[in-house]
Scaffold this motif. Sequence first.
Motif: not given
Length: 372
Positions: A102-103, A135-136, A179-182, A232-233
């Motif tokens: 996700w962006q 951020h991804t 949900y996990v940050s890059h 989900l977004e």
Amino acid sequence: MTACAVAVAVRGRCLAAAVLSRARAAAASSLPWGGLRAAVVVVGPWAGPVPRRHLSSRNRPEGKVLETVGVFEVPKQHGKYDTGQLFLHSIFGYRGIVLFPWQARLYDRDVTSSVPEKGENSAGHGSKEVKGKTHTYYQVLIDARDCPHISQRSQTEAVTFLANHDDSRALYAIPGLDYVSHEDILPYTSTDQVPIQHELFERFLQYDQTKVPPFVARDTLCAWQEKNHPWLELSDVHRETTENIRVTVIPFYMGMREAQNSHVYWWRYCIRLENLDNEVVQLRERHWRIFSLSGTLETVRGRGVVGREPVLSKEQPAFQYSSHVSLQASSGHMWGTFRFERPDGSHFDVRIPPFSLESNKDEKTPPSGLHW
């Protein structure tokens, strides 16, 4: 850099933090990762710290303590991880696999600017002007074998939304989705064709040895993502640090219900608390203020969060949880403070960055749960 093996030990509440720190340090250093073949090794599933007597093989579960699950890869400094990428979570240590990216717009109140750049979204906080940076983040599956070992530091995250039935008040929950940050991803490879244990793994992914990574999306994953996109977004992420405690908030819209001739809108919000210092602190109280576009302002105070008063230490620096809120309007705002206690008994307040609650009013298709 000489080749070395890295043992990642999940031991009840405690992850072998030194091991992950070593991997993170290698990723952040200028040393080439090409020479580092690091075996990802997981310890057997007993609770609590491991007494010395467990070093005897006859006392180990099925005679094993360590199990190699893969080899670390070079973390990506730029670009995205693809669907099917295996990883260790750098904070919570669980094994997972990437479903899709996700962006998000990251509003980091530790980085301020008086003049927003053209084309950037901004959010105000007092006198601060905060720019939203792209951020991804990733939608991921958590390995069910690791869920019991992280339960004291992170809820086994679940995507929740309201059911798509006229006469139903059911709430759908899909456990083991995070949900996990890059930067939280430590990538690895595995020769196992089913490396992650999760009920959705084989529904969503299939093994293809000709691909890199060798796990590709099934049509069911693509259809599920497209159909449930609004719920989900991940769109906005808010972050702020006070007294070396960083609070990250991610809100999600869940849907609307009609009740007594009025509309009730629901949101889920995920919060991560991180101790960036070496001092041990404990969360004692929460203080929320919730503003609705209908004109109401609600104040909520209470002990701890989700029935817990987590301790944040150097060994276990983070705690993550989710909660829900409803408004009788299609939008609103939330903000507040967490009160922490130091070992000497003194207290300090940590700011919760203000975040907006927005409904997806333009979306006409309600969520469909797990119907394919």
